[in-house]
Design a protein around this motif. Structure first.
Motif, mmCIF file in Angstrom:
data_model
loop_
_atom_site.group_PDB
_atom_site.id
_atom_site.type_symbol
_atom_site.label_atom_id
_atom_site.label_comp_id
_atom_site.label_asym_id
_atom_site.label_seq_id
_atom_site.Cartn_x
_atom_site.Cartn_y
_atom_site.Cartn_z
ATOM 1 N N GLY C 78 0.806 -1.209 0.000
ATOM 2 C CA GLY C 78 0.000 0.000 0.000
ATOM 3 C C GLY C 78 0.842 1.262 0.000
ATOM 4 N N ALA C 79 2.154 1.098 -0.129
ATOM 5 C CA ALA C 79 3.036 2.262 -0.101
ATOM 6 C C ALA C 79 2.928 3.047 -1.400
ATOM 7 N N ALA C 80 2.782 4.353 -1.272
ATOM 8 C CA ALA C 80 2.655 5.203 -2.454
ATOM 9 C C ALA C 80 3.968 5.927 -2.724
ATOM 10 N N THR C 81 4.292 6.050 -3.998
ATOM 11 C CA THR C 81 5.461 6.822 -4.395
ATOM 12 C C THR C 81 4.982 7.964 -5.277
ATOM 13 N N VAL C 82 5.348 9.170 -4.909
ATOM 14 C CA VAL C 82 4.979 10.321 -5.728
ATOM 15 C C VAL C 82 6.209 10.754 -6.512
ATOM 16 N N PRO C 83 6.129 10.801 -7.835
ATOM 17 C CA PRO C 83 7.300 11.171 -8.616
ATOM 18 C C PRO C 83 7.735 12.599 -8.301
ATOM 19 N N GLU C 84 9.024 12.810 -8.420
ATOM 20 C CA GLU C 84 9.527 14.150 -8.131
ATOM 21 C C GLU C 84 9.427 15.035 -9.363
ATOM 22 N N ILE C 85 9.217 16.288 -9.111
ATOM 23 C CA ILE C 85 9.173 17.266 -10.193
ATOM 24 C C ILE C 85 10.571 17.865 -10.291
ATOM 25 N N ALA C 86 11.052 17.957 -11.534
ATOM 26 C CA ALA C 86 12.419 18.418 -11.732
ATOM 27 C C ALA C 86 12.622 19.828 -11.192
ATOM 28 N N GLU C 87 13.770 20.031 -10.588
ATOM 29 C CA GLU C 87 14.145 21.373 -10.161
ATOM 30 C C GLU C 87 14.671 22.143 -11.365
ATOM 31 N N SER C 88 14.667 23.419 -11.256
ATOM 32 C CA SER C 88 15.214 24.349 -12.251
ATOM 33 C C SER C 88 15.269 23.855 -13.697
ATOM 34 N N THR C 89 14.173 24.106 -14.363
ATOM 35 C CA THR C 89 14.079 23.840 -15.791
ATOM 36 C C THR C 89 14.138 25.183 -16.511
ATOM 37 N N LEU C 90 14.692 25.160 -17.712
ATOM 38 C CA LEU C 90 14.726 26.393 -18.499
ATOM 39 C C LEU C 90 14.218 26.088 -19.891
ATOM 40 N N ILE C 91 13.248 26.873 -20.332
ATOM 41 C CA ILE C 91 12.737 26.699 -21.688
ATOM 42 C C ILE C 91 13.253 27.855 -22.530
ATOM 43 N N PHE C 92 13.974 27.496 -23.553
ATOM 44 C CA PHE C 92 14.615 28.489 -24.400
ATOM 45 C C PHE C 92 13.828 28.624 -25.700
ATOM 46 N N GLY C 93 13.599 29.833 -26.126
ATOM 47 C CA GLY C 93 12.995 30.033 -27.453
ATOM 48 C C GLY C 93 11.483 29.933 -27.474
ATOM 49 N N VAL C 94 10.850 30.378 -26.386
ATOM 50 C CA VAL C 94 9.386 30.371 -26.355
ATOM 51 C C VAL C 94 8.864 31.600 -27.108
ATOM 52 N N ARG C 95 7.946 31.362 -28.037
ATOM 53 C CA ARG C 95 7.403 32.482 -28.806
ATOM 54 C C ARG C 95 6.416 33.280 -27.943
ATOM 55 N N PRO C 96 6.289 34.569 -28.220
ATOM 56 C CA PRO C 96 5.391 35.391 -27.392
ATOM 57 C C PRO C 96 3.969 34.830 -27.297
ATOM 58 N N CYS C 97 3.462 34.257 -28.397
ATOM 59 C CA CYS C 97 2.095 33.712 -28.319
ATOM 60 C C CYS C 97 2.050 32.528 -27.369
ATOM 61 N N ASP C 98 3.085 31.692 -27.410
ATOM 62 C CA ASP C 98 3.108 30.537 -26.520
ATOM 63 C C ASP C 98 3.253 30.971 -25.071
ATOM 64 N N LEU C 99 3.938 32.072 -24.872
ATOM 65 C CA LEU C 99 4.055 32.595 -23.514
ATOM 66 C C LEU C 99 2.693 33.073 -23.020
ATOM 67 N N ARG C 100 1.940 33.701 -23.902
ATOM 68 C CA ARG C 100 0.571 34.084 -23.516
ATOM 69 C C ARG C 100 -0.252 32.829 -23.245
ATOM 70 N N GLY C 101 0.036 31.791 -23.986
ATOM 71 C CA GLY C 101 -0.640 30.517 -23.734
ATOM 72 C C GLY C 101 -0.338 30.031 -22.318
ATOM 73 N N ILE C 102 0.915 30.161 -21.922
ATOM 74 C CA ILE C 102 1.305 29.735 -20.571
ATOM 75 C C ILE C 102 0.604 30.609 -19.530
ATOM 76 N N GLU C 103 0.448 31.894 -19.857
ATOM 77 C CA GLU C 103 -0.279 32.770 -18.922
ATOM 78 C C GLU C 103 -1.737 32.322 -18.781
ATOM 79 N N ASN C 104 -2.304 31.835 -19.878
ATOM 80 C CA ASN C 104 -3.656 31.276 -19.800
ATOM 81 C C ASN C 104 -3.680 30.042 -18.902
ATOM 82 N N LEU C 105 -2.671 29.187 -19.072
ATOM 83 C CA LEU C 105 -2.609 27.984 -18.235
ATOM 84 C C LEU C 105 -2.457 28.383 -16.764
#
Lengths: 165, 284, 354
Positions: C78-105
């Motif tokens: 019954g032991a649960a394992t929660v996956p870890e979320i990566a530390e410090s990620t960098l996304i390079f080359g995001v277009r302005p529209c996609d950034l607005r998309g992220i703001e929507n998210l």
């Protein structure tokens, strides 16, 4: 960890056996106290014609290392013609598996009647040997231990090919 | 005859049919705001018939839209090139549509912009009620630019390890949008196995293996009925070589059973839907 | 905020990104043609970076993965394992529209009282280097009509803009996270002082309302969108024209999966003898099983209702709840729809322009 995995590895083999012939043959093998490798897990199906090619794919995805489809000899089908469809289907399926980079030796089809207990024993023994020699299948869906890298981000790391491909 | 003249012919005939009330609508292509894109157009009046277009950008096969309207009150007129006509034959054989509901306006075709047309073996319609212009002089089986099994041959030439790497790469890029399934004229299940919730057929999780299970299963469902139109590949937003799977199945069927081509008439059996007492079982 | 900018020549781009690798999991558009995708970078992949186009799958998948395991259970213990979320990620080359998309998210996942912990953690750990669109990556781009500015990305940590000469990028550092990147690049400039890797300018970075001197070839596609579009569309809910708009739809999920703002997901479970995995994966409102209820009833039975729902979510419902349009005009759905459906026609029809 002193134990070498290669020596302890036991393959998982899934065998779809038709109720009327092969399953009875397997039963007879048991009654006769025949010894065969314990690697095989039998799934009883009404007819080998019931076996959807997807069952094979699904079995591999869920961790099977080898899959068998066994039914009545041609002409002996309880439903008269079921295994004739099986024959065509898995003739193609074997080619499709090979085409998809899944070792065709991981998939076996056999006609085994209700009286052929020894044939069942031999088939299972042979398949277990072949699959054991191949090692674990690479088709199992593994849980992403970390959700750090999403699917398509990993993709680019594989070989890039050009042209018609 | 150039595309302007052909468009005129289509518009005139469509308008006449709609004027006379012979058909409920004419299924063809219409313009979009982009010069290089056309969209399926359901012309319901003589005025709308004037908006039909026909050009090298009519890349989409229209046949799949017929299953959206299985029981029309009046006949449907459909513009049918080789690919549409072969799809219609196969869909009739699969009991998806009825021939008497259709008025097929045959369009001998010279191929379009789409990649799928480069391996086309049936430019001229194989079934129609009337032809709107003269068939190609080369006949229905015009020599295709690419060989029939070009994608399957390319994969067959790879070693086992390369095949594995090849498909791992392809299916890692698959986004499971099901555009291939929805565009395919012979994908006709009322409910697709991937939409069946919790049956265990197919998880919704995206992984290369799950995607491959979907891809191979779909190929196996349609492979022996595939009319080789290539709509699956045309629809794929990721540009994946989906035809390779069905080409492989057709190629193997041909090796086992001799000449095998689907959609040429509406009475053809599909290979896996039949059997022969003398079938080989040397794969065992 | 430090308004200093840095200029990076295109030849030194790989050097600049290499300097980020030790500190971040770096993702950038890489590959050619249909293979262009945001890919995890390492030393060997630096050469594959390709900033000429915009990947079909938007960078939202780095914050909201196609499929992620929420936890795994051992059925025996019954032991649960929660996956870890990566530390410090960098996304390079995001277009302005996609950034607005992220703001929507951000709005969908972080606002209105419910915070999606996985998304929040990823967002927190992610630094975004945006790339201004000097030219529109798709013929179908219409961000300007949707209130976007292809040359500005206010929410980005760093904004790169191609210089007029086209041989370098100007980097503007817009947030504290961006300044972390600047620190790495500053030290780089010192390290390889011989090469003119970076030149610091004291020009002020773009401020709101001021555009950089150079202007590029922007959207050729112009769409008329009235301010009251949501109200107009809601009023047209029962309009028979929806049937015409949807008749060519094939009902696939392409539009949703290539969309930088679509955020619907499903949660399901894969049960095995040794492991049970609860996972979340992308879902799409164009699929028949999306709105199907437990008893089998489907309130959106045909593609007409599904397509109307999708467009209204983009153009009306989201606006009602969060005050922003859920379409950023990236043009991907138009470019990739196998039936050539076009959201701009819905905008113009709904807005009364057609």
């Amino acid at each position: 960890m002193g134990i070498n995995e290669a020596t302890t590895y036991e393959p998982k083999i899934l065998a779809f056996c038709c109720n009327w012939c092969t399953y009875t043959g397997a039963d007879l093998a048991g009654l006769n106290r025949m010894k065969y490798p314990a690697n095989v897990r039998v799934v009883r199906v009404p007819c080998s014609g019931r076996v959807n090619p997807q069952f094979i794919l699904r079995a591999f995805a869920r961790g099977a290392d080898g899959v068998m489809v066994c039914g009545c000899h041609p002409g002996d089908c309880h439903y008269t013609t079921g295994n004739y469809f099986t024959r065509r289907r898995f003739m193609l399926m074997k080619k499709v598996l090979e085409f998809n980079g899944i070792e065709p030796q991981r998939f076996h089809a056999r006609w085994i009647s209700g009286s052929e207990a020894a044939k069942f024993r031999d088939a299972v023994t042979e398949v277990a040997q072949v699959v054991k020699a191949l090692g674990p299948a690479a088709t199992k869906v593994t849980t992403q231990a970390s959700s750090k890298a999403p699917a398509s981000a990993d993709i680019e790391s594989s070989v890039q090919k050009e042209g018609a491909l | 005859m150039n595309y302007t003249e052909k468009t005129k012919l289509i518009q005139t005939r469509a308008a006449a049919l709609l004027e006379a009330g012979e058909v409920s609508y004419v299924l063809g292509w219409g313009a979009t705001r982009f010069a290089d894109k056309t969209r399926a157009r359901f012309a319901r009046s003589p005025e709308e018939a004037a908006t039909l277009v026909y050009n090298e950008h009519c890349t989409q096969s229209l046949a799949k839209y017929l299953v959206d309207d299985r029981w029309p009150e009046t006949r449907i007129a459909i513009l049918a090139r080789g690919c549409e006509s072969r799809a219609i034959n196969r869909m009739i054989r699969d009991n998806q549509i009825r021939r008497e509901n259709l008025l097929i306006l045959g369009l001998p075709c010279e191929g379009t912009d789409a990649e799928r047309c480069r391996s086309c073996r049936a430019h001229d319609p194989v079934v129609y009620d009337e032809l709107l212009w003269e068939p190609n002089s080369t006949g229905a089986a015009a020599a295709a630019e690419l060989s029939r099994y070009y994608r399957a041959d390319a994969v067959d030439a790879l070693s086992a390890a390369e095949k594995k790497a090849y498909w791992d790469d392809v299916y890692a890029r698959c986004i499971r949008c099901y555009a291939c399934r929805n565009a395919c004229p012979v994908c006709s299940c009322r409910e697709c196995f991937v939409d069946m919730h919790r049956t265990g057929f197919q998880g919704k999780r995206h992984s290369a293996t799950d995607n491959q299970t979907f891809g191979v299963t779909r190929a196996f469902h349609v492979g022996d009925r595939c009319i080789e139109c290539g709509e699956c590949e045309r629809a794929c937003p990721m540009g994946l070589p989906i035809l390779a799977q069905t080409q492989k199945i057709l190629k193997e069927i041909e090796a086992l059973a001799g000449d095998y081509e689907q959609g040429l008439d509406a009475a053809q059996d599909n290979y896996l839907g039949a059997f022969d007492l003398d079938d080989k079982d040397d794969f065992m | 905020m430090d308004n200093k900018t840095i200029t990076i020549t295109k030849d030194d781009l790989a050097t600049a990104i290499r300097a980020l690798l030790p500190a971040y999991n770096v993702y950038a558009p890489a590959g050619e043609g249909e293979r262009l995708a945001f890919a995890a970078l390492d030393e060997s992949r630096l050469g594959a970076i390709n900033l000429t186009g915009s990947p079909v799958i938007p960078p939202k998948e780095l914050l909201f993965p196609r499929s992620e395991s929420l936890y795994t259970l051992d059925p025996e213990t019954g032991a649960a394992t929660v996956p870890e979320i990566a530390e410090s990620t960098l996304i390079f080359g995001v277009r302005p529209c996609d950034l607005r998309g992220i703001e929507n998210l951000d709005a969908a996942f972080l606002e209105k009282g419910y915070v999606d912990s996985n998304y929040a953690k990823r967002r927190e750990n992610t630094t975004i280097i945006a790339l201004a669109c000097v030219t529109s990556p798709y013929e179908t781009c219409f961000c300007e009509s949707m209130g976007g500015d292809p040359l500005a990305a206010k929410g980005a940590d760093v904004l790169l803009t191609e210089t007029k000469a086209g041989d370098a990028f100007t980097a503007a550092f817009q947030t504290p996270k961006g300044l972390q990147v600047k620190l790495l690049w500053d030290s780089l400039a010192m390290d390889c002082g011989s090469a003119p890797a970076m030149t610091e300018g004291s020009k002020p970075a773009m401020t709101e309302g001021s555009k950089p001197a150079m202007t590029g070839q922007h959207n050729t596609l112009r769409v008329t969108k009235p301010d009251d579009l949501p109200q107009r569309l809601m009023a047209a809910f029962d309009d028979p024209h929806w049937a015409v708009l949807s008749e060519a739809c094939l009902g696939c999920g392409t539009c949703s999966y290539v969309c930088p703002t679509c955020y619907c997901f499903d949660i399901d479970r894969e049960s095995g003898a040794k492991e049970i995995t609860e996972y979340r994966c992308w879902d799409c409102c164009m699929f028949s099983d999306y709105s199907r209820m437990a008893g089998g009833h489907n309130p959106r039975p045909t593609k007409k209702e599904r397509l109307r729902n999708r467009y209204l979510h983009k153009l009306a419902y989201f606006d009602e709840r969060y005050g922003m349009t859920l379409c950023v005009g990236c043009g991907r759905c138009i470019a990739k729809c196998p039936a050539s459906l076009d959201i701009t026609e819905v905008i113009e029809w709904g807005g009364g322009a057609l």
